[in-house]
Scaffold this motif. Structure first.
Motif, PDB file in Angstrom:
ATOM      1  N   LYS A 137       0.853  -1.170   0.000  1.00  0.00           N
ATOM      2  CA  LYS A 137       0.000   0.000   0.000  1.00  0.00           C
ATOM      3  C   LYS A 137       0.895   1.228   0.000  1.00  0.00           C
ATOM      4  CE  LYS A 137      -3.977   2.205   0.424  1.00  0.00           C
ATOM      5  NZ  LYS A 137      -5.076   2.111  -0.569  1.00  0.00           N
ATOM      6  N   ASP A 207      -7.094  -8.472   6.028  1.00  0.00           N
ATOM      7  CA  ASP A 207      -7.191  -7.026   6.268  1.00  0.00           C
ATOM      8  C   ASP A 207      -7.004  -6.242   4.979  1.00  0.00           C
ATOM      9  OD1 ASP A 207      -7.489  -7.643   8.910  1.00  0.00           O
ATOM     10  OD2 ASP A 207      -5.529  -6.893   9.549  1.00  0.00           O
ATOM     11  N   GLN A 208      -7.614  -5.057   4.940  1.00  0.00           N
ATOM     12  CA  GLN A 208      -7.439  -4.145   3.809  1.00  0.00           C
ATOM     13  C   GLN A 208      -7.240  -2.727   4.336  1.00  0.00           C
ATOM     14  OE1 GLN A 208      -7.275  -4.808   0.523  1.00  0.00           O
ATOM     15  NE2 GLN A 208      -7.620  -7.013   0.783  1.00  0.00           N
ATOM     16  N   ILE A 209      -6.129  -2.091   3.945  1.00  0.00           N
ATOM     17  CA  ILE A 209      -5.922  -0.676   4.272  1.00  0.00           C
ATOM     18  C   ILE A 209      -6.722   0.148   3.263  1.00  0.00           C
ATOM     19  CG2 ILE A 209      -4.255   1.205   4.457  1.00  0.00           C
ATOM     20  CD1 ILE A 209      -2.154  -0.849   5.232  1.00  0.00           C
ATOM     21  N   ARG A 210      -7.700   0.899   3.755  1.00  0.00           N
ATOM     22  CA  ARG A 210      -8.588   1.666   2.878  1.00  0.00           C
ATOM     23  C   ARG A 210      -8.136   3.100   2.671  1.00  0.00           C
ATOM     24  NH1 ARG A 210     -10.891  -2.143  -0.021  1.00  0.00           N
ATOM     25  NH2 ARG A 210     -12.235  -3.547   1.178  1.00  0.00           N
ATOM     26  N   GLU A 211      -7.617   3.733   3.722  1.00  0.00           N
ATOM     27  CA  GLU A 211      -7.206   5.132   3.614  1.00  0.00           C
ATOM     28  C   GLU A 211      -5.929   5.363   4.410  1.00  0.00           C
ATOM     29  OE1 GLU A 211     -10.153   7.978   4.721  1.00  0.00           O
ATOM     30  OE2 GLU A 211     -11.755   7.012   3.561  1.00  0.00           O
ATOM     31  N   MET A 223      -8.650   0.941   8.269  1.00  0.00           N
ATOM     32  CA  MET A 223      -8.412  -0.433   7.833  1.00  0.00           C
ATOM     33  C   MET A 223      -9.619  -1.309   8.136  1.00  0.00           C
ATOM     34  SD  MET A 223      -5.113  -2.840   8.726  1.00  0.00           S
ATOM     35  CE  MET A 223      -5.555  -3.272  10.405  1.00  0.00           C
ATOM     36  N   GLU A 224      -9.954  -2.201   7.221  1.00  0.00           N
ATOM     37  CA  GLU A 224     -11.015  -3.174   7.445  1.00  0.00           C
ATOM     38  C   GLU A 224     -10.393  -4.499   7.862  1.00  0.00           C
ATOM     39  OE1 GLU A 224     -13.582  -3.603   4.099  1.00  0.00           O
ATOM     40  OE2 GLU A 224     -14.559  -1.671   4.397  1.00  0.00           O
ATOM     41  N   SER A 233     -14.277  -1.958  11.147  1.00  0.00           N
ATOM     42  CA  SER A 233     -13.473  -0.850  10.642  1.00  0.00           C
ATOM     43  C   SER A 233     -12.593  -0.341  11.775  1.00  0.00           C
ATOM     44  CB  SER A 233     -14.387   0.269  10.130  1.00  0.00           C
ATOM     45  OG  SER A 233     -13.622   1.382   9.702  1.00  0.00           O
TER      46      SER A 233
END
Length: 258
Positions: A137, A207-211, A223-224, A233
């Motif tokens: 990311k 996990d996903q880093i969104r912002e 992060m989700e 979240s």
């Protein structure tokens, strides 16, 4: 199976292996390797056959045993979080067959690394490198470029039909900040929202880093985190620290799905 006696060596290796930690992280519990334990006697062909692998890794563990070509301990690497240069990889096996452990075919991974004493061999479970299953990311904010690279170790659990990582795997983050030149791990800060015995901030498998944003010199992540039945979240604050470099603290958790 006919093997020449002179090609077989009975070895007993003192490696840094499993010392159990308990951790409760919103229903997730795991163990982490940190303490020395003696490996069972194993018939192995030495020296090991190493394939070339030129990459960086990060050592995680209180005391990582350095081995020579005979897999005898020669020193310890005590600087946890140290970036090391990997030059080779080998899987400990007998005549091409995986070593039998508790009825399951298990392959032990060793890495050759460069140290101040010269080349040494280490247990792959304690060296973490970028995971090919997770794209880094990266975020450009003004003149600052921030990179978050998920790491995984070289532990393998091999069955006859598949190769999978351990259910207790950890995924620490290699953080790179172009503004101050930092390149290293992020220490995890525990609080009332989140407690972990694993000392470093992780981006887990799902996990996903969104912002990624900057706020008064601090870095804020959105992060989700999800598992089979839950989706949450997480808001995470990353602060610069004069002692550990950077540290992360979860400041808010919002359950989206139960």
């Amino acid at each position: 199976m006919n093997l020449s006696r002179r090609n077989l060596i009975l070895i007993t290796v003192a490696l840094v292996t499993t010392h159990l930690y308990s951790c409760q992280n919103k229903g997730k519990s795991y163990t982490v390797n940190t303490q020395p334990e003696r490996v069972q006697h194993t018939l192995a062909t030495l020296p090991l056959d190493f394939q070339s692998l030129e990459t960086e890794g990060i050592a995680i563990g209180d005391s990582i045993v350095l081995l020579n070509d005979s897999l005898m301990a020669i020193d310890t690497l005590i600087n946890e979080g140290k970036i090391v240069q990997i030059t080779g990889i080998s899987e400990l096996s007998i005549n091409g067959e995986a070593i039998q452990t508790s009825g399951t075919e298990s392959t032990q991974v060793y890495l050759r690394i460069k140290t101040s004493l010269g080349d040494a061999i280490v247990d792959g479970k304690q060296i973490y490198s970028p995971s090919s299953s997770f794209a880094p990311k990266e975020m450009q904010i003004g003149n600052t470029k921030l990179s978050f690279v998920r790491l995984k170790n070289y532990e393998l659990d091999t069955t006859k039909n598949s190769t999978t990582t351990s259910s207790q795997s950890h995924y620490p983050i290699l953080f790179i900040n172009s503004d101050d030149g930092y390149k290293g791990l992020i220490t995890q800060t525990n609080n009332s929202l989140f407690e972990s015995d694993f000392p470093f901030f992780e981006v887990l498998e799902n996990d996903q880093i969104r912002e990624v944003n900057l706020d008064n010199g601090n870095i804020l992540l959105l992060m989700e985190r999800k598992d089979k039945n839950n989706l949450a979240s997480l808001r995470i604050k990353i602060l610069k620290d004069a002692i550990v470099g950077y540290r992360a603290e979860i400041i808010d958790i919002e359950n989206i799905k139960k």
